[in-house]
Design an enzyme around this catalytic site. Structure first.
Site, PDB file in Angstrom:
ATOM      1  CD  GLU A  70      62.095  87.588  34.278  1.00  0.00           C
ATOM      2  OE1 GLU A  70      62.747  88.386  34.792  1.00  0.00           O
ATOM      3  OE2 GLU A  70      62.764  86.435  33.910  1.00  0.00           O
ATOM      4  CB  CYS A  84      61.656  95.862  37.062  1.00  0.00           C
ATOM      5  SG  CYS A  84      62.780  95.413  35.475  1.00  0.00           S
TER       6      CYS A  84
HETATM    7  P1  NAD Z   1      51.230  94.405  37.495  1.00  0.00           P
HETATM    8  O1  NAD Z   1      51.600  93.604  38.291  1.00  0.00           O
HETATM    9  O2  NAD Z   1      50.180  95.468  38.089  1.00  0.00           O
HETATM   10  O3  NAD Z   1      50.561  94.042  36.128  1.00  0.00           O
HETATM   11  C1  NAD Z   1      51.327  93.237  35.368  1.00  0.00           C
HETATM   12  C2  NAD Z   1      50.210  92.597  34.354  1.00  0.00           C
HETATM   13  O4  NAD Z   1      49.473  91.855  35.071  1.00  0.00           O
HETATM   14  C3  NAD Z   1      49.308  93.223  33.533  1.00  0.00           C
HETATM   15  O5  NAD Z   1      49.247  92.851  32.336  1.00  0.00           O
HETATM   16  C4  NAD Z   1      48.096  93.495  34.210  1.00  0.00           C
HETATM   17  O6  NAD Z   1      47.045  93.634  33.482  1.00  0.00           O
HETATM   18  C5  NAD Z   1      47.907  91.976  34.723  1.00  0.00           C
HETATM   19  N1  NAD Z   1      47.221  92.015  36.103  1.00  0.00           N
HETATM   20  C6  NAD Z   1      46.755  92.848  36.920  1.00  0.00           C
HETATM   21  N2  NAD Z   1      46.235  92.272  37.997  1.00  0.00           N
HETATM   22  C7  NAD Z   1      45.957  90.685  37.770  1.00  0.00           C
HETATM   23  C8  NAD Z   1      45.581  89.767  38.362  1.00  0.00           C
HETATM   24  N3  NAD Z   1      44.662  90.193  39.575  1.00  0.00           N
HETATM   25  N4  NAD Z   1      45.507  88.729  37.912  1.00  0.00           N
HETATM   26  C9  NAD Z   1      46.135  88.580  36.658  1.00  0.00           C
HETATM   27  N5  NAD Z   1      46.889  89.591  36.221  1.00  0.00           N
HETATM   28  C10 NAD Z   1      46.776  90.648  36.413  1.00  0.00           C
HETATM   29  O7  NAD Z   1      52.601  95.367  37.372  1.00  0.00           O
HETATM   30  P2  NAD Z   1      52.433  96.784  36.572  1.00  0.00           P
HETATM   31  O8  NAD Z   1      52.235  97.917  37.692  1.00  0.00           O
HETATM   32  O9  NAD Z   1      52.151  96.675  35.253  1.00  0.00           O
HETATM   33  O10 NAD Z   1      54.303  96.792  36.433  1.00  0.00           O
HETATM   34  C11 NAD Z   1      55.251  97.184  37.408  1.00  0.00           C
HETATM   35  C12 NAD Z   1      55.579  96.251  38.623  1.00  0.00           C
HETATM   36  O11 NAD Z   1      56.347  95.036  37.444  1.00  0.00           O
HETATM   37  C13 NAD Z   1      57.008  96.483  39.198  1.00  0.00           C
HETATM   38  O12 NAD Z   1      56.570  95.897  40.551  1.00  0.00           O
HETATM   39  C14 NAD Z   1      58.269  96.119  38.524  1.00  0.00           C
HETATM   40  O13 NAD Z   1      59.060  95.790  39.290  1.00  0.00           O
HETATM   41  C15 NAD Z   1      57.774  94.988  37.788  1.00  0.00           C
HETATM   42  N6  NAD Z   1      58.321  94.692  36.843  1.00  0.00           N
HETATM   43  C16 NAD Z   1      59.328  93.743  36.647  1.00  0.00           C
HETATM   44  C17 NAD Z   1      60.189  93.473  35.602  1.00  0.00           C
HETATM   45  C18 NAD Z   1      61.246  92.338  35.515  1.00  0.00           C
HETATM   46  O14 NAD Z   1      61.441  91.784  34.325  1.00  0.00           O
HETATM   47  N7  NAD Z   1      61.498  91.607  36.605  1.00  0.00           N
HETATM   48  C19 NAD Z   1      60.291  94.315  34.484  1.00  0.00           C
HETATM   49  C20 NAD Z   1      59.544  95.213  34.429  1.00  0.00           C
HETATM   50  C21 NAD Z   1      58.587  95.707  35.478  1.00  0.00           C
END
Ligand code: NAD
Length: 489
Positions: free
Chosen positions: A220, A254
């Site tokens: 997602e 998002c």
């Molecule tokens: P992110 O991708 O930075 O982090 C998401 C998760 O991944 C966190 O738990 C983080 O600790 C973990 N993470 C970070 N680096 C990692 C790595 N190298 N390997 C594995 N895991 C890792 O996202 P964010 O900044 O927390 O959230 C914002 C983003 O999420 C935006 O792009 C937004 O559009 C998206 N989002 C999508 C939805 C959806 O339902 N499609 C919903 C909410 C947010």
């Protein structure tokens, strides 16, 4: 392997997974009553911890209105749990499937079996619902689950960890806290399914790590979701919805409209009405209690950088709504801002904004809009304000987005019976609705051979009976074979 920054009950995440898997294999799939009981326990816990969660989220963000948390997180969570409970019997039912004449009188069906242990990784922007709705789905599908919240909302993660530890044994539901390193190791665990919500950039890494163990993923992700306003449809109704979608949670949603396409004749009216609607929605400006802060100083500075970059390249920047009394502005709180005429070369038109800043682009014909959208990665959501006429149908048919909202923003996500998921770089797979249940279930096909059936009579050495039976079976399909392309009907 010890990947958990905070071991749970003295176990690290890999051990926890082992324990959950053993418990699943030992106890088998829970029946309908057990699954409903788990959902009921989760529901009660969610309501019991509601105030604590709201306080924690607001503290993590700097400020977030409790009403907003109720509307944007708790309503969705409770509705989802109730929807799953109500529909579970139907979802779990085996599905009869067709059996071809050659294999009669056999019977075939699909049985939806829990996959086992589901990993759930969540971002910070809706730190409660984006963990708990996937968890409810996993439990409804009869699984156990391990959850990895974001490190950017540590207070909320801690409340969720406590809430779930009070409600479920660790071999059924467990929370693993930590930053990117923990996330990286978590995504490399051999789950039976992994649901990741977060950025496209990290989603790529997660899928790569999961592929090592051939773990199926639901991704997602994010991206730039456009809102298109048809000519003559700049009015209170459309602006009310666009302002809600863009500014709820400080724009950190998002599926928020990322940028707007407004007909060139309507653009000044759009700016004026957007300003009026923002002032009406947030009468105390960005310092008011209903306006949410940006999650961190770093994210705030990124947004300021996007606006400055667009301005330096000639875009017109308009701060809208009631202006803050500067002395009382909260830390990292950004006023709602329109950016008019930003070029494709500006960063704001290239990366996901994720804040209360709306670029406005003008168009003359719908074709221009379609071409622009189709030349870019497929959006998570696309919104259209206008009549449900040919123009609307064209936009729906000629663009591909995760979901589409017509005359509303965000609300498609709240429809329990609709799938929610992106396409292309905005995601893969979906949850919510029956799609969520199925994503976390294995669809096992079962075929039961009847006592009398052709295949068991057609065994070597073949003789006259085989010639007769095959002639008869294949002859039956001759009618369809005779229809050549272009000749049908
Ligand atoms: P992110 O991708 O930075 O982090 C998401 C998760 O991944 C966190 O738990 C983080 O600790 C973990 N993470 C970070 N680096 C990692 C790595 N190298 N390997 C594995 N895991 C890792 O996202 P964010 O900044 O927390 O959230 C914002 C983003 O999420 C935006 O792009 C937004 O559009 C998206 N989002 C999508 C939805 C959806 O339902 N499609 C919903 C909410 C947010």
């Amino acid at each position: 392997m010890n990947i958990s920054a905070e071991p749970i009950h003295g176990l690290d995440a890999a051990d926890l997974l082992g324990r959950q898997r053993n418990a699943y294999l030992r106890n088998g799939a829970p029946d309908l009553a057990q699954r409903k009981a788990s959902l009921a326990r989760l529901r009660a816990a969610v309501l019991a911890y509601r105030s604590e969660v709201k306080e924690a989220i607001s503290a993590d963000f700097g400020h977030r209105s409790h009403h907003e948390t109720d509307i944007m997180e708790f309503v969705g969570v409770i509705q989802s749990i109730d929807y799953l409970s109500r529909n579970l019997r139907r979802f779990m039912k085996r599905e009869r499937r067709h059996v071809g004449a050659f294999y009669r009188a056999g019977r075939a069906w699909v049985e939806y079996q829990p996959k086992g242990v589901i990993g759930v990784m969540a971002p910070w922007n809706y730190p409660f619902s984006l963990l708990i709705i996937p968890l409810a789905t996993a439990l409804a599908a009869g699984n156990r689950a391990m959850l990895k919240p974001s490190e950017l909302t540590p207070r909320t993660s801690e409340v969720i960890r406590r809430m779930l530890a009070d409600t479920f044994p660790a071999d059924e539901v467990a929370v693993v806290c930590g930053g990117p390193e923990v996330g990286a190791a978590f995504s490399g665990l051999p789950f039976d399914h992994l649901l990741f919500t977060g950025s496209t950039q990290v989603g790529r890494k997660v899928m790569k790590a999961a592929s090592e163990n051939l773990v199926p993923v639901t991704l997602e992700l994010g991206g730039k979701s456009p809102v298109v306003v048809a000519r003559g449809h700049v009015n209170e109704r459309s602006l009310g919805s666009i302002v809600f979608g863009k500014l709820a949670n400080g724009g950190q949603t998002c599926v928020a409209p990322d940028y707007a396409f407004v007909h060139e004749d309507d653009v000044e009216l759009f700016i004026k009405q957007f300003d009026t609607m923002v002032a009406r929605t947030y009468p105390h400006g960005p310092t008011g209690r209903d306006y949410t802060s940006i999650v961190s100083e770093r994210h705030y500075q990124r947004l300021v950088g996007l606006v400055d970059d667009a301005r330096s390249r000639g875009a017109r920047v308009v701060e809208v709504g009631v202006k803050p009394e500067s002395a009382r502005v909260r830390p990292h709180t950004l006023a709602p801002t329109l950016v008019v005429g930003a070029g494709d070369d500006s960063a704001i038109m290239q990366e996901e904004i994720f804040g209360p800043v709306l670029p406005v682009r003008t168009y003359r014909t719908l074709d221009e809009v379609v071409d622009y959208v189709n030349a870019r990665p497929r959006p998570l959501a696309l919104y259209y304000f206008g009549n449900e006429d040919n123009e609307c149908a064209t936009l729906l048919a000629r663009t591909t987005s995760g979901n589409t909202g017509i005359n509303n923003t965000l609300l498609h996500v709240a429809q329990d019976d609709l799938p929610f998921g992106g396409v292309g770089s905005s995601g893969m797979g979906a949850y919510h609705g029956i799609e969520g249940f199925r994503a976390m279930s294995h669809a096992k096909g079962v075929f039961v051979q009847g006592r009398w059936n052709l295949p068991s009579l057609l065994r070597a050495p073949f003789g006259k009976f085989a010639d007769f039976a095959l002639g008869f079976t294949l002859g039956a399909s001759r009618k369809t074979e005779r229809i050549r392309p272009g000749m049908a009907e």
